[in-house]
Scaffold this active site. Structure first.
Site, PDB file in Angstrom:
ATOM      1  N   HIS A 198       0.924  -1.133  -0.421  1.00 37.39           N
ATOM      2  CA  HIS A 198      -0.189  -0.247  -0.051  1.00 37.39           C
ATOM      3  C   HIS A 198       0.934   1.572  -0.198  1.00 37.39           C
ATOM      4  O   HIS A 198       1.851   1.359   0.147  1.00 37.39           O
ATOM      5  CB  HIS A 198      -0.513   0.561   1.300  1.00 37.39           C
ATOM      6  CG  HIS A 198      -0.090  -0.118   2.473  1.00 37.39           C
ATOM      7  ND1 HIS A 198       0.043   1.240   3.392  1.00 37.39           N
ATOM      8  CD2 HIS A 198      -0.063  -0.944   3.930  1.00 37.39           C
ATOM      9  CE1 HIS A 198       1.535   1.417   3.841  1.00 37.39           C
ATOM     10  NE2 HIS A 198       0.620  -0.192   3.820  1.00 37.39           N
ATOM     11  N   ASP A 319      -2.137 -19.460  13.183  1.00 35.79           N
ATOM     12  CA  ASP A 319      -0.890 -19.376  13.673  1.00 35.79           C
ATOM     13  C   ASP A 319      -1.094 -19.463  15.262  1.00 35.79           C
ATOM     14  O   ASP A 319      -0.580 -18.445  15.467  1.00 35.79           O
ATOM     15  CB  ASP A 319       0.291 -19.176  12.669  1.00 35.79           C
ATOM     16  CG  ASP A 319       1.480 -20.334  12.856  1.00 35.79           C
ATOM     17  OD1 ASP A 319       1.719 -20.301  13.936  1.00 35.79           O
ATOM     18  OD2 ASP A 319       1.555 -20.973  12.366  1.00 35.79           O
ATOM     19  N   SER A 334       3.039  -5.150   7.179  1.00 39.42           N
ATOM     20  CA  SER A 334       3.012  -4.193   5.539  1.00 39.42           C
ATOM     21  C   SER A 334       3.996  -5.160   4.960  1.00 39.42           C
ATOM     22  O   SER A 334       5.060  -4.443   4.399  1.00 39.42           O
ATOM     23  CB  SER A 334       3.072  -2.852   5.571  1.00 39.42           C
ATOM     24  OG  SER A 334       1.642  -2.362   6.436  1.00 39.42           O
TER      25      SER A 334
END
Length: 378
Positions: A198, A319, A334
């Site tokens: 992003h 997990d 990110s």
């Protein structure tokens, strides 16, 4: 790079954005800063302040890009970002107290948050300090300011007012940004990397920051703030060296792109096309401590069928190891690669504030296609 602007970027990273990216913002009164938040948080840690030049639309259109890479090295390693804006951003406007009233000269002159100051009295607006000095030196006389708003350059005249001990216009400005994110992949054929998934946005205006230049940098992780409902977590870290690792080429809605001076090693894997991404089991490759990139189990819960560049699918961390460490997706993650059926299918981009185990991802094929545009600017 070792210029004075670089030295203004703090070596410690504080969380101001809700994304899987850690962001810190730097403002000047001349004038300052604040970062907003939303129900969706980017998974990165960042500071806003001035970075490598974006290719113009003409450059993109006039040059036929090569084919997007089919095989890349998945990374999952954290990296620092130092980014410098193309012009000085007007982050916000505020009223200035004078002897008899409150007013905002910049607003009165038609300047808006999100504008980029190009020049003041004919002098190029290089950074916060230069703009603040030109305003302070005006002694209340009118000053000519050029701002860029989208593709348009607008000229206006501002008359600063005296407040407390100096002349002011009511503008809060900034020229740079710095933070921590994760590298998604490296393409040995072009020497390019892609990360974040992003764009780095200005948290006051929400627009993707127009970059002038910038560099990737070494960072060291030093802790984790575990994510909880309504309180996104964060990887904590600091810039561990003043040396540049390469060059940033662009900051856009699909991520950060650039080159590395030293090519990373690793096994190549295939980049999946969009139709190969399925709902079901997958893995992310993420670094949350000194052990380096590790594979963690996730579930792709939903695929967005809309034709859009970002927020293409929803993932949920399943997990137990990662949940115990981070509570799910935290800022700083990110760009963490998403793997499925032996292929790179995407990257982590955002975390949902209501449920930190869940967030958005972007298709890896989108980032691969975007990266080839910048291979011609090296």
């Amino acid at each position: 790079m070792n210029n004075s602007s670089d030295n203004k970027i703090s070596k410690s990273i504080s969380l101001l954005v809700i994304s899987a990216f850690v962001l810190t913002l730097f403002f000047s009164s001349g004038e300052s800063f604040y970062a907003g938040k939303n129900v969706v948080a980017e998974a990165s840690v960042f500071n806003t302040g001035s970075v490598q030049k974006t290719l113009s639309q003409e450059e993109k259109q006039d040059t036929a890009p090569p084919t997007a890479p089919k095989y890349v090295i998945p990374m999952g390693t954290p990296f620092g970002i130092k980014l410098f804006t193309d012009g000085v951003i007007v982050a916000s406007l505020s009223d200035v107290e004078t002897a008899d009233t409150y007013r905002c000269p910049a607003r009165d002159a038609g300047i808006r948050p999100g504008d980029y100051i190009v020049s003041v009295n004919g002098s190029e607006a290089n950074n916060n300090k230069s703009v603040a000095k030109l305003i302070g030196d005006s002694q209340g006389e009118e000053i000519d300011i050029e701002v860029r708003r989208g593709e348009e350059v607008i000229s206006t005249t501002v008359k600063p007012v005296f407040s407390v001990d100096s002349f002011k216009t009511g503008m809060w400005i900034r020229d740079s940004a710095a933070g921590i994110g994760t590298l998604t992949f490296y393409d040995p054929q072009t020497g390019l990397f892609a990360g974040l998934g992003h764009g780095i946005c200005d948290m006051d205006t929400n627009g993707v920051i127009n970059m002038d230049h910038g560099e990737p940098a070494d960072i060291s992780l030093c802790g984790i703030i575990k994510g909880e409902k309504d309180h996104p977590g964060q990887l904590q870290g600091f810039f561990s060296s003043d040396d540049s690792l390469g060059e940033l080429l662009d900051n856009n809605e699909t991520g950060i792109y650039g080159t590395l001076d030293t090519a990373p090693e690793g096994d190549m894997i295939e980049v999946a096309v969009k139709d190969e991404v399925d709902e079901g089991k997958a893995e992310i490759l993420a670094t949350v401590d000194a052990s380096g990139p590790q594979r963690y189990e996730v579930q792709i819960e939903h695929i967005n069928q809309k034709d859009q560049k970002t927020r293409n699918f929803v993932i949920k961390v399943t997990d137990e190891r990662l949940l115990a460490l981070t509570g799910g997706i935290v800022q700083g993650m990110s760009g963490s690669p998403v793997l499925q059926n032996g292929k790179l299918v995407g990257a982590v981009t955002h975390v949902f504030t209501q449920d930190p185990t869940t967030g958005y991802g972007i298709y890896a094929s989108t980032m691969a296609e975007e990266s080839v545009v910048y291979s011609m600017s090296k």
